[in-house]
Write a protein that holds these residues in place. Structure first.
Motif, short mmCIF file in Angstrom:
data_model
loop_
_atom_site.label_atom_id
_atom_site.label_comp_id
_atom_site.label_asym_id
_atom_site.label_seq_id
_atom_site.Cartn_x
_atom_site.Cartn_y
_atom_site.Cartn_z
N LEU A 6 6.00 -8.81 -12.66
CA LEU A 6 4.78 -8.14 -12.68
C LEU A 6 4.11 -8.07 -13.90
O LEU A 6 2.86 -8.69 -13.80
CB LEU A 6 5.10 -6.59 -12.21
N ILE A 7 4.82 -8.01 -14.93
CA ILE A 7 4.10 -7.85 -16.60
C ILE A 7 4.34 -9.04 -17.43
O ILE A 7 3.65 -8.96 -18.42
CB ILE A 7 4.40 -6.56 -17.13
N LEU A 17 7.06 -1.64 -10.95
CA LEU A 17 7.59 -2.52 -12.21
C LEU A 17 9.04 -2.36 -12.18
O LEU A 17 9.56 -3.40 -12.34
CB LEU A 17 7.22 -1.57 -13.28
N GLU A 18 9.46 -1.24 -11.74
CA GLU A 18 11.16 -1.43 -11.41
C GLU A 18 11.64 -2.37 -10.46
O GLU A 18 12.89 -2.88 -10.74
CB GLU A 18 11.63 0.12 -11.05
N THR A 19 10.97 -2.44 -9.71
CA THR A 19 11.17 -3.59 -8.40
C THR A 19 11.12 -5.09 -9.00
O THR A 19 11.93 -6.05 -8.69
CB THR A 19 10.53 -3.45 -7.33
N ASN A 40 0.81 -1.35 -0.06
CA ASN A 40 0.02 -0.08 0.03
C ASN A 40 0.95 1.11 -0.11
O ASN A 40 1.68 1.10 0.91
CB ASN A 40 -0.82 0.13 1.25
N GLY A 41 0.59 2.47 -0.98
CA GLY A 41 1.38 3.41 -1.27
C GLY A 41 2.55 3.30 -2.16
O GLY A 41 3.23 4.41 -2.19
N THR A 42 2.76 2.26 -2.75
CA THR A 42 3.82 2.11 -3.68
C THR A 42 3.22 2.52 -4.87
O THR A 42 2.13 2.18 -5.30
CB THR A 42 4.18 0.56 -3.64
N SER A 43 3.98 3.15 -5.73
CA SER A 43 3.75 3.53 -7.21
C SER A 43 3.83 2.49 -8.02
O SER A 43 4.67 1.46 -7.85
CB SER A 43 4.20 4.74 -7.78
N LYS A 48 8.00 0.67 -18.29
CA LYS A 48 6.78 1.35 -18.56
C LYS A 48 5.60 0.57 -18.69
O LYS A 48 5.47 -0.39 -19.55
CB LYS A 48 7.22 2.08 -20.02
N PHE A 49 4.60 0.61 -17.88
CA PHE A 49 3.49 -0.20 -17.91
C PHE A 49 2.47 0.14 -19.20
O PHE A 49 2.48 1.25 -19.46
CB PHE A 49 2.46 0.25 -16.83
#
Length: 323
Positions: free
Chosen positions: A74-75, A67-69, A59-62, A86-87
């Motif tokens: 993630l994708i 994506l960088e992490t 919660n609170g993470t952009s 870049k999403f």
């Protein structure tokens, strides 16, 4: 050590628009004091408007930091190779109390050259429409640049545009280069490439509170038009319960219609994230670690690393989106 991934909800980014209304508050329960809410950006990686996680340990993470992490976790591998940090998609709900401007979007090549951006291929799913509400998509006759410019100059553009009356469930695919506008009284979900590049060609001669007209982009737009497009923008799709029914498949995204009336065990072997947009009812999405409920007007991002999950509901409609 990074925390394990789970399905993400994000805080909606609400946009006040000259043509916006109140349905995002009254029908989709978005909280805001804005007078004319035109758009709710549900998942966004547009510069200056990056979504922030609103649930769970992160919660609170952009979205950018996620994506960088987590990268391909993630994708998906292929998406991360192609898009990097870049999403690739922007998910919105749009409420048009008044007609939107008549507009179109550039393709990838033009957008990259002029704006250092992706192009803006998009689709619409109508969630609610007032009686006689319509959308403008394409022209009502074969069109050339010469004829178009004559009507633009004479302010008779509406004579050559295609108006479609719409109802809940109607779906449209808006390719780059196609003229379009959302009409007054329409509430819809929009799935698009991550881009905020719009070429406005006519804005109904309206003015803002200070008496100013909004900028038009006709010099840029004329090169972005594709006057040779077929009238294939209306999307027919089946609605078989408890299975993914194909709606749109293009190089930028795939969208399925999913009507859920029981518990479904699902697997993700797509090498992609999956986004679920709830357009009616509510569902519970259960993974090994977590359970999340999404209701009408809410959106969930399921990371690519989550390979099996369950969707359960007595009655809900979802849009299922991936790249």
């Amino acid at each position: 050590m990074t925390k394990p991934l789970y399905p993400f909800k994000f805080t909606p980014i609400l946009k006040d628009k000259i043509w916006g209304g109140q349905k995002l508050k009254t029908l989709l329960h978005k909280e805001s004091d804005l007078p004319n809410i035109g758009e709710s950006w549900e998942i966004s990686d547009v510069e200056g408007d990056t979504s922030i996680v609103s649930n769970g340990e992160l919660n609170g993470t952009s979205l950018q930091v996620l994506l960088e992490t987590y990268k391909a976790e993630l994708i998906g591998e292929k998406n991360y190779k192609h898009f990097g940090n870049k999403f690739p998609l922007l998910i919105k709900f749009i409420d048009a109390k008044e007609d939107l401007s008549i507009q179109l979007h550039p393709n990838d090549e033009l957008a990259a050259k002029r704006h250092n951006s992706f192009g803006k291929t998009e689709m619409w799913y109508v969630m609610q429409a007032d009686q006689d509400a319509n959308l403008i998509v394409g022209f009502n006759q074969k069109m050339t640049a010469k004829t178009y410019l004559e009507h633009l100059e004479a302010k008779t553009l509406t004579q050559i545009l295609n108006f479609d009356k719409v109802k809940e469930g109607d779906t449209y695919f808006i390719e780059v280069g196609r003229v379009h506008a959302i009409g007054a009284g329409v509430l819809l979900a929009e799935i698009q490439q991550t881009s905020d590049i719009t070429y406005r060609v006519y804005d109904w001669d309206r003015v803002d509170d200070e008496g100013k007209e909004r900028d038009l982009h006709n010099d840029l737009a004329i090169d972005a038009f594709n006057f040779d497009m077929d009238d294939d923008f209306r999307i027919a799709y089946s609605k078989t319960d408890n299975q993914s029914n194909p709606m749109v498949s293009c190089p930028y995204f795939t969208t399925n219609y999913l009507e859920v009336t029981k518990s479904l065990n699902k697997t993700n072997d797509l090498d992609s994230f999956i986004i679920y947009i709830c357009v009616e009812g509510e569902v519970e999405i259960i993974t090994n670690q977590t359970s999340e409920i999404i209701k009408k007007g809410e959106t969930l991002l399921l990371p690519a690393a989550i390979k099996s999950y369950q969707i359960t509901s007595k009655k809900a409609r979802l849009l299922e989106v991936y790249v």
